[in-house]
Design an enzyme around this catalytic site. Structure first.
Site, PDB file in Angstrom:
ATOM      1  N   GLN A  35       0.849  -1.184   0.000  1.00 43.35           N
ATOM      2  CA  GLN A  35       0.000   0.000   0.000  1.00 43.35           C
ATOM      3  C   GLN A  35       0.890   1.241   0.000  1.00 43.35           C
ATOM      4  O   GLN A  35       2.005   1.224   0.488  1.00 43.35           O
ATOM      5  CB  GLN A  35      -0.916  -0.003   1.216  1.00 43.35           C
ATOM      6  CG  GLN A  35      -1.916  -1.149   1.250  1.00 43.35           C
ATOM      7  CD  GLN A  35      -2.969  -1.064   0.143  1.00 43.35           C
ATOM      8  OE1 GLN A  35      -3.150  -0.022  -0.502  1.00 43.35           O
ATOM      9  NE2 GLN A  35      -3.650  -2.178  -0.108  1.00 43.35           N
ATOM     10  N   PHE A  57      -6.362 -12.550  -3.217  1.00 44.38           N
ATOM     11  CA  PHE A  57      -5.381 -11.567  -3.691  1.00 44.38           C
ATOM     12  C   PHE A  57      -4.645 -11.003  -2.468  1.00 44.38           C
ATOM     13  O   PHE A  57      -4.486  -9.792  -2.325  1.00 44.38           O
ATOM     14  CB  PHE A  57      -6.057 -10.436  -4.479  1.00 44.38           C
ATOM     15  CG  PHE A  57      -6.914 -10.895  -5.620  1.00 44.38           C
ATOM     16  CD1 PHE A  57      -6.361 -11.165  -6.864  1.00 44.38           C
ATOM     17  CD2 PHE A  57      -8.279 -11.062  -5.448  1.00 44.38           C
ATOM     18  CE1 PHE A  57      -7.162 -11.579  -7.921  1.00 44.38           C
ATOM     19  CE2 PHE A  57      -9.088 -11.486  -6.492  1.00 44.38           C
ATOM     20  CZ  PHE A  57      -8.531 -11.745  -7.736  1.00 44.38           C
ATOM     21  N   GLU A  86      -3.086 -16.288  -3.190  1.00 43.76           N
ATOM     22  CA  GLU A  86      -2.322 -15.286  -3.952  1.00 43.76           C
ATOM     23  C   GLU A  86      -1.566 -16.004  -5.064  1.00 43.76           C
ATOM     24  O   GLU A  86      -1.196 -17.164  -4.917  1.00 43.76           O
ATOM     25  CB  GLU A  86      -1.365 -14.567  -3.001  1.00 43.76           C
ATOM     26  CG  GLU A  86      -0.229 -13.796  -3.623  1.00 43.76           C
ATOM     27  CD  GLU A  86      -0.712 -12.637  -4.477  1.00 43.76           C
ATOM     28  OE1 GLU A  86      -0.088 -12.407  -5.532  1.00 43.76           O
ATOM     29  OE2 GLU A  86      -1.692 -11.964  -4.099  1.00 43.76           O
ATOM     30  N   ASP A 120      -8.902  -8.114  -2.422  1.00 46.10           N
ATOM     31  CA  ASP A 120      -8.213  -6.856  -2.717  1.00 46.10           C
ATOM     32  C   ASP A 120      -7.424  -7.040  -4.007  1.00 46.10           C
ATOM     33  O   ASP A 120      -6.203  -7.199  -3.988  1.00 46.10           O
ATOM     34  CB  ASP A 120      -7.291  -6.478  -1.554  1.00 46.10           C
ATOM     35  CG  ASP A 120      -6.541  -5.172  -1.808  1.00 46.10           C
ATOM     36  OD1 ASP A 120      -6.976  -4.394  -2.678  1.00 46.10           O
ATOM     37  OD2 ASP A 120      -5.514  -4.947  -1.143  1.00 46.10           O
ATOM     38  N   CYS A 149      -8.600  -0.016  -5.448  1.00 45.42           N
ATOM     39  CA  CYS A 149      -7.991   1.287  -5.710  1.00 45.42           C
ATOM     40  C   CYS A 149      -8.560   1.902  -6.979  1.00 45.42           C
ATOM     41  O   CYS A 149      -8.034   2.893  -7.483  1.00 45.42           O
ATOM     42  CB  CYS A 149      -6.469   1.153  -5.828  1.00 45.42           C
ATOM     43  SG  CYS A 149      -5.934   0.082  -7.160  1.00 45.42           S
TER      44      CYS A 149
END
Length: 318
Positions: free
Chosen positions: A150, A177, A197, A245, A271
């Site tokens: 992030q 994710f 992931e 995410d 995002c």
């Protein structure tokens, strides 16, 4: 077309961005480092970026220095990613391709002169002088070179808090994710977590951080390409909550499978408002209700925003 309450924007800039990616190009006066002009390939050299953490103010000079053994951005333009960590600056160089032994030895010497924590070339570690640790709750995470983070430490902490609040009292949570596991590690304080992931290095970093942190619930990992092989509804139904995410493109295929599941709580982090709206529509059409939307601003002076949405199936409780 989705009705949902949108909460107030949360400021998560904190001490500034903890990562910067600079482009390096050759010039008559030597290599220059900076950003690209908007909608252009023209380089705008900078001496520092004022919205980063203070430790990153010397990133342009570092980018210029590490570029010299590789031709100074002349033969091939270089991208130099610099990350501020608890152990010092973590630098990953991209765009050059394989380097000669002489160039690699020169880079190792420069890493010492610049007091870098870690220096990598296309993700291949050249030298680790100190572990480039990132705080993740009580854990200390060493992400793979160039791995996703992030933008700000405050942003990550804010998103993790919202994710934990969103899953509520769920006992078993699947984190899709997951990356290197910033959310998984926060969730593991009170929940059993299965992290999925596609990047092996990220999962190894998560597993190591989990094993080195006492007092957490169980965290298991699974390497899987969720774009090509999303978890199916019967697999998802083993869990009390789903967290996802995805990258900016979103998680269309995985969202469609979640919509077919019976999982009572879903927390989506994004995002990109466009891909989030598309994925949210799939969940809503599948019977979920979008109960809260919280925008988080960790991208100061840009139009980008992070979003956390909490979805629930009416009548489904665990």
């Amino acid at each position: 077309g989705i009705e949902a309450p949108v909460g107030p924007l949360l400021d998560a800039h904190g001490t500034g961005r903890r990562r910067i990616t600079l482009h390096v190009r050759a010039s008559d006066g030597g290599p220059q480092a900076g950003f690209m002009a908007a909608r252009s390939h023209a380089l705008v050299p900078i001496d520092h970026c004022p919205i980063t953490e203070a430790a990153l103010h010397r990133a342009p000079e570092i980018a210029r220095r590490v570029s010299r053994p590789l031709g100074g951005g002349g033969g091939k333009p270089l991208d130099v990613q610099v990350t501020a960590t608890a152990g010092g600056l973590d630098v990953d160089i991209r765009g050059h391709g394989p380097a000669s032994d002489r160039a690699r030895q020169a880079l190792v010497l420069i890493a010492g002169e610049l007091d870098l924590a870690r220096l990598s070339l296309h993700g291949e570690v050249l030298i680790v002088r100190r572990p480039p640790e990132i705080p993740a709750g009580r854990s200390r995470l060493v992400p793979p070179s160039g791995g996703f983070l992030q933008a700000t430490q405050e942003g990550e902490a804010t998103l993790a808090r919202l994710v934990v609040e969103g899953v509520g009292k769920a006992k078993r949570v699947v984190d899709l994710f997951s990356g290197a596991g910033a959310f998984s590690l926060a969730l593991a304080e009170a929940h059993t977590v299965h992290a999925v992931e596609g990047e092996d290095g990220a999962l190894k970093a998560l597993d190591r951080a989990f094993r080195e942190t006492g007092g957490l619930r169980t965290v298991t990992t699974e390497r899987r390409d969720l774009f090509r092989r999303p978890l199916l509804a019967p697999e998802l139904d083993r869990y009390d909550a789903v967290v996802f995410d995805p990258p900016r493109a979103g998680a269309e295929a995985q969202s469609a499978r979640i919509a077919e599941s019976k999982v009572p709580v879903v927390v989506g982090v994004s995002c990109d408002a466009g891909s989030f709206a598309r994925d949210a529509a799939l969940l809503v059409h599948g019977g979920y209700r979008l109960e809260t939307v919280t925008p988080v601003d960790q991208f100061r002076h840009s139009p980008h925003v992070e979003i956390v949405g909490v979805f629930k199936r009416p009548g489904k409780k665990r």
